[in-house]
Design a protein around this motif. Structure first.
Motif, PDB file in Angstrom:
ATOM      1  N   CYS A 147      -8.505  26.233 125.268  1.00  0.00           N
ATOM      2  CA  CYS A 147      -8.586  26.386 126.825  1.00  0.00           C
ATOM      3  C   CYS A 147      -9.573  26.488 127.477  1.00  0.00           C
ATOM      4  O   CYS A 147     -10.879  26.966 126.881  1.00  0.00           O
ATOM      5  CB  CYS A 147      -7.562  27.383 127.258  1.00  0.00           C
TER       6      CYS A 147
ATOM      7  N   ASP B 184     -10.513  28.075 129.970  1.00  0.00           N
ATOM      8  CA  ASP B 184     -10.604  29.388 130.264  1.00  0.00           C
ATOM      9  C   ASP B 184     -11.944  30.116 130.064  1.00  0.00           C
ATOM     10  O   ASP B 184     -12.345  30.073 128.781  1.00  0.00           O
ATOM     11  CB  ASP B 184      -9.452  30.343 130.044  1.00  0.00           C
TER      12      ASP B 184
ATOM     13  N   GLY C 279      -5.320  24.526 129.365  1.00  0.00           N
ATOM     14  CA  GLY C 279      -4.169  24.559 128.851  1.00  0.00           C
ATOM     15  C   GLY C 279      -4.191  24.022 127.296  1.00  0.00           C
ATOM     16  O   GLY C 279      -3.221  23.712 126.542  1.00  0.00           O
TER      17      GLY C 279
ATOM     18  N   HIS D 248      -4.052  30.713 124.495  1.00  0.00           N
ATOM     19  CA  HIS D 248      -4.306  32.191 124.827  1.00  0.00           C
ATOM     20  C   HIS D 248      -3.485  32.786 125.853  1.00  0.00           C
ATOM     21  O   HIS D 248      -2.616  32.050 126.558  1.00  0.00           O
ATOM     22  CB  HIS D 248      -5.891  32.667 125.348  1.00  0.00           C
TER      23      HIS D 248
ATOM     24  N   CYS E   7      -2.357  32.346 129.992  1.00  0.00           N
ATOM     25  CA  CYS E   7      -3.206  31.083 130.373  1.00  0.00           C
ATOM     26  C   CYS E   7      -2.685  30.662 131.644  1.00  0.00           C
ATOM     27  O   CYS E   7      -1.503  30.672 132.085  1.00  0.00           O
ATOM     28  CB  CYS E   7      -2.895  30.198 129.504  1.00  0.00           C
ATOM     29  N   GLY E   8      -3.405  30.299 132.578  1.00  0.00           N
ATOM     30  CA  GLY E   8      -3.371  29.969 134.159  1.00  0.00           C
ATOM     31  C   GLY E   8      -2.712  28.797 134.032  1.00  0.00           C
ATOM     32  O   GLY E   8      -1.719  28.507 134.753  1.00  0.00           O
TER      33      GLY E   8
HETATM   34 ZN   LIG Z   1      -5.745  28.796 129.687  1.00  0.00          ZN
END
Ligand SMILES: [Zn+2]
Length: 233
Positions: free
Chosen positions: A92, A94, A117, A145, A148-149
């Motif tokens: 991801c 992130d 994602g 993870h 995750c947003g």
């Molecule tokens: Zn994520």
């Protein structure tokens, strides 16, 4: 390069060869390139050994031991002319999940593709195929993870503004797969999404003759503990 070395050596030392260890190493490396072809190098690390290295690195990171993966000037010089990564990680985007950090690896060790994602698209597949074919990598890891947003957004709605729409759309199969299962819905969807992306690589990547040597596995990185929990592949 091998031929150049041989002809240089025989021209200057037709009867007596001084064995220079450095040149011998260079000629051996050239021979390896000659035998395997520059575009299809032999894997330097097989899939199981590569996974073991990642597990050891994550154990170092999560237990806060001294990192072995600092990108020093020496390491930069060593890797400046050629790369020999031992694993591909699709992770991801992130900011808290950089694979080089959570697996305690150095520059040149991991071939990393990151999208929000940890979604697999055409570009990701092309990048993966390149690393398997041209760099000799035999382990592919899809790393989701916790919290995750992108997954959280996909759970909230299947529509989103702009190109974020493509993210929430492509996480919907994981949302469906996680539905009805016991446990934290976000954690379940994160794990399903990573598993489905690993399956997508397995089904869609053109790995040709290397397919049987390649191992594809998913895992989930825990933002709290720093540990990666591995799925069965
Ligand atoms: Zn994520």
């Amino acid at each position: 390069m091998l031929l150049a070395f041989i002809s240089f050596g025989s021209h200057n030392h037709p009867t007596k060869m001084n064995i220079n260890p450095k040149l011998t190493l260079i000629s051996l490396l050239s021979l390896t390139t000659f035998v395997f072809g520059a575009d299809h190098p032999a894997p330097s690390v097989d899939a199981d050994a590569a996974l073991a290295k990642l597990k050891e690195g994550n154990a170092r990171f999560s237990s806060s031991k001294v990192s072995q993966g600092k990108p020093t000037a020496a390491k930069r010089a060593e890797t400046a002319q050629a790369q020999h990564p031992f694993a591909i990680v699709l992770g991801c985007a992130d900011s808290r999940t950089a694979p080089e950090i959570v697996f305690d690896q150095n520059i040149g060790d991991l071939f990393v593709v990151r999208t929000a994602g940890n979604l697999v698209d055409e570009h990701a597949l092309g990048s993966i195929e390149y690393a398997v074919d041209h760099l000799g990598v035999r382990l592919i890891v899809v790393l989701g993870h916790t919290r995750c947003g992108a997954v959280t957004a996909a759970l909230a709605s299947d529509t989103a503004p702009g190109h974020v729409q493509s993210l929430v759309r492509d996480i919907q199969p994981a949302v469906k797969a996680a539905k009805g299962k016991d446990g934290n819905v976000t954690d379940l969807t994160v794990a399903e999404n990573a598993r489905l992306m690993a399956a997508k690589i397995r089904n869609e990547a053109s790995l040709g003759e290397f397919a049987k040597e390649v191992r594809i596995i998913s895992g989930v990185y825990d933002l709290d503990t720093g540990k990666v929990e591995w799925a069965k592949d």
